[in-house]
Write a protein that holds these residues in place. Structure first.
Motif, PDB file in Angstrom:
ATOM      1  N   LEU A  71       0.844  -1.191   0.000  1.00 61.15           N
ATOM      2  CA  LEU A  71       0.000   0.000   0.000  1.00 61.15           C
ATOM      3  C   LEU A  71       0.874   1.235   0.000  1.00 61.15           C
ATOM      4  O   LEU A  71       1.790   1.358   0.803  1.00 61.15           O
ATOM      5  CB  LEU A  71      -0.916   0.016   1.232  1.00 61.15           C
ATOM      6  CG  LEU A  71      -1.765  -1.240   1.476  1.00 61.15           C
ATOM      7  CD1 LEU A  71      -2.672  -1.021   2.683  1.00 61.15           C
ATOM      8  CD2 LEU A  71      -2.577  -1.611   0.247  1.00 61.15           C
ATOM      9  N   PHE A  80      -2.217   6.035   2.916  1.00 59.31           N
ATOM     10  CA  PHE A  80      -1.960   4.687   3.442  1.00 59.31           C
ATOM     11  C   PHE A  80      -0.554   4.251   3.058  1.00 59.31           C
ATOM     12  O   PHE A  80      -0.054   4.577   1.977  1.00 59.31           O
ATOM     13  CB  PHE A  80      -2.958   3.671   2.873  1.00 59.31           C
ATOM     14  CG  PHE A  80      -4.389   3.917   3.234  1.00 59.31           C
ATOM     15  CD1 PHE A  80      -4.927   3.421   4.406  1.00 59.31           C
ATOM     16  CD2 PHE A  80      -5.202   4.655   2.388  1.00 59.31           C
ATOM     17  CE1 PHE A  80      -6.247   3.653   4.732  1.00 59.31           C
ATOM     18  CE2 PHE A  80      -6.528   4.893   2.698  1.00 59.31           C
ATOM     19  CZ  PHE A  80      -7.050   4.391   3.881  1.00 59.31           C
ATOM     20  N   SER A  82       2.075   0.538   3.903  1.00 54.70           N
ATOM     21  CA  SER A  82       2.105  -0.774   4.550  1.00 54.70           C
ATOM     22  C   SER A  82       3.517  -1.311   4.611  1.00 54.70           C
ATOM     23  O   SER A  82       4.395  -0.925   3.829  1.00 54.70           O
ATOM     24  CB  SER A  82       1.207  -1.769   3.797  1.00 54.70           C
ATOM     25  OG  SER A  82       1.725  -2.012   2.498  1.00 54.70           O
ATOM     26  N   LEU A  99      -6.514  -3.090   1.137  1.00 53.10           N
ATOM     27  CA  LEU A  99      -7.178  -1.790   1.088  1.00 53.10           C
ATOM     28  C   LEU A  99      -8.115  -1.786  -0.105  1.00 53.10           C
ATOM     29  O   LEU A  99      -7.747  -2.253  -1.191  1.00 53.10           O
ATOM     30  CB  LEU A  99      -6.148  -0.670   0.946  1.00 53.10           C
ATOM     31  CG  LEU A  99      -6.663   0.725   0.608  1.00 53.10           C
ATOM     32  CD1 LEU A  99      -7.476   1.298   1.775  1.00 53.10           C
ATOM     33  CD2 LEU A  99      -5.502   1.652   0.267  1.00 53.10           C
ATOM     34  N   VAL A 108     -10.178  -0.781   4.985  1.00 50.17           N
ATOM     35  CA  VAL A 108      -8.892  -1.445   5.164  1.00 50.17           C
ATOM     36  C   VAL A 108      -9.097  -2.695   6.010  1.00 50.17           C
ATOM     37  O   VAL A 108      -9.989  -2.754   6.870  1.00 50.17           O
ATOM     38  CB  VAL A 108      -7.868  -0.486   5.815  1.00 50.17           C
ATOM     39  CG1 VAL A 108      -8.251  -0.138   7.240  1.00 50.17           C
ATOM     40  CG2 VAL A 108      -6.455  -1.050   5.762  1.00 50.17           C
ATOM     41  N   ARG A 221      -2.957  10.123  13.235  1.00 50.14           N
ATOM     42  CA  ARG A 221      -2.708   8.933  12.431  1.00 50.14           C
ATOM     43  C   ARG A 221      -3.285   7.715  13.125  1.00 50.14           C
ATOM     44  O   ARG A 221      -3.498   7.722  14.340  1.00 50.14           O
ATOM     45  CB  ARG A 221      -1.207   8.737  12.202  1.00 50.14           C
ATOM     46  CG  ARG A 221      -0.599   9.744  11.238  1.00 50.14           C
ATOM     47  CD  ARG A 221       0.904   9.632  11.184  1.00 50.14           C
ATOM     48  NE  ARG A 221       1.469  10.517  10.162  1.00 50.14           N
ATOM     49  CZ  ARG A 221       2.752  10.797  10.047  1.00 50.14           C
ATOM     50  NH1 ARG A 221       3.636  10.230  10.874  1.00 50.14           N
ATOM     51  NH2 ARG A 221       3.188  11.615   9.095  1.00 50.14           N
ATOM     52  N   ILE A 281       0.136  -1.172   8.991  1.00 47.94           N
ATOM     53  CA  ILE A 281      -0.494  -0.215   8.089  1.00 47.94           C
ATOM     54  C   ILE A 281      -0.600   1.116   8.827  1.00 47.94           C
ATOM     55  O   ILE A 281      -1.113   1.164   9.947  1.00 47.94           O
ATOM     56  CB  ILE A 281      -1.890  -0.655   7.637  1.00 47.94           C
ATOM     57  CG1 ILE A 281      -1.855  -2.018   6.965  1.00 47.94           C
ATOM     58  CG2 ILE A 281      -2.495   0.382   6.676  1.00 47.94           C
ATOM     59  CD1 ILE A 281      -3.228  -2.531   6.568  1.00 47.94           C
ATOM     60  N   CYS A 283      -2.224   4.895   8.571  1.00 50.13           N
ATOM     61  CA  CYS A 283      -3.289   5.632   7.900  1.00 50.13           C
ATOM     62  C   CYS A 283      -3.272   7.081   8.396  1.00 50.13           C
ATOM     63  O   CYS A 283      -3.114   7.324   9.592  1.00 50.13           O
ATOM     64  CB  CYS A 283      -4.654   5.017   8.200  1.00 50.13           C
ATOM     65  SG  CYS A 283      -4.705   3.213   8.145  1.00 50.13           S
TER      66      CYS A 283
END
Length: 320
Positions: A71, A80, A82, A99, A108, A221, A281, A283
């Motif tokens: 991602l 995003f 990963s 995702l 997600v 986040r 992950i 975000c």
């Protein structure tokens, strides 16, 4: 038959060689030839095995990349990124993520299959496939979890289960459905776990999750992770605390830098080598919310640290 003196001498030498248990020169030469041929065959066979193993590893890694797509994008105003590490040498493990853009907002998935190796990897693929199948056609996040549970039920053995966390992003908030997975961390003034009020069993064990809604504004986040992070243990068996060191790592200017820092933190705590698969992950909402306090950034340390740090040029894939 008459033997000359030279022939008698040679015959006596051969007779003496045989009587003393020696081996004839021709036998020695034959043995050497057999060793050379056998050694060459062994080397050739080893090279063939190495070639086959390398090919299998390449196929396994391609299969992994097809299921666990890296991602690095911005979807509907949410960034995003990963990171995935498997303890298996071929890169096949029991952690999973994905995702999906959907009519209901970016969705997600992160999860952890019981076990390791090819069998766990196959169950990972089934779970990710079920998510991709239902993410855009299932309005309710709780129903999406039920869809995953139903779709993988035929792939589960008597002792198999899968922990999963589903997230759905909307302006100013994130909606979560947690089936036995570690609670995500909201990174703001502190690293705050978003623990469900009523825990649910994992997939395969009759899960009954509830929808959870949490504030997530610009400048904050959300870290989703598997227990390869939270259960990384040092030599004394102490698990990695999700404390301010984790928060500091998660406040790096760019999302991939955050994940690299978290991997380094977990690896150092574990003495240099992780003992479990790890998926992360990160975000980050990037669009201000129209109303309310959900998107306030004046007290957000993530936003503050990014403003105080010289920013490199944004990557074209949005993974910053």
């Amino acid at each position: 038959m008459v033997l000359t003196s030279g022939a008698l001498t040679a015959h006596g030498a051969v007779t003496e060689w045989r009587l003393t248990g020696g081996v004839s020169p021709s036998a020695v030469v034959l043995d050497c030839l057999l060793l050379v041929i056998g050694g060459g065959a062994a080397v050739y066979g080893a090279r063939c095995r190495v070639g086959r193993e390398a090919e299998l590893i390449h196929v396994a890694q391609c299969s992994r990349d097809a299921v666990l797509r890296p991602l690095g994008a911005e979807v509907d105003g949410v960034g995003f990124s990963s990171l995935y590490r498997a303890v298996s040498g071929v890169g096949l493990g029991g952690d999973l993520y994905d995702l999906a853009p959907s009519p209901y907002g970016p969705r997600v998935l992160i999860g952890d299959v019981r076990g390791h190796g090819p069998k766990a990897a196959a169950l990972c693929a089934a779970t990710v496939g079920a998510f991709r199948e239902g993410a855009c056609s299932t309005p309710a996040l709780v129903d999406l979890a039920a869809h995953l549970d139903a779709r993988i039920s035929g792939d589960l053995g008597p002792e198999d289960f899968v922990t999963v966390l589903l997230g759905e992003f909307a302006p100013g908030e994130v909606r979560l459905v947690n089936c036995g997975h570690p609670a995500p961390l909201r990174i703001g003034l502190r690293a705050e776990p978003l623990t469900p009020i009523r825990p649910s069993a994992p997939l395969g064990l009759d899960p009954l999750p509830q929808l959870q809604r949490a504030r997530l504004g610009v400048g904050e986040r959300l870290l989703l992770y598997t227990d390869g992070l939270s259960e990384a243990r040092d030599a004394k068996g102490t698990m990695l605390p999700l404390d301010d060191r984790v928060r500091q790592a998660a406040c790096r200017p760019r999302l991939p830098e955050c994940l690299d820092a978290l991997l380094s933190l977990a690896t150092a705590h574990a003495g240099g080598a992780l003992q479990d698969d790890l998926a992360l992950i990160m975000c980050e909402p990037r669009c201000a919310t129209p109303t309310g306090d959900a998107g306030r950034t004046h007290d957000s340390p993530v936003a503050h640290e990014r403003l105080m740090t010289p920013q490199p040029g944004r990557r074209s894939d949005g993974a910053d």
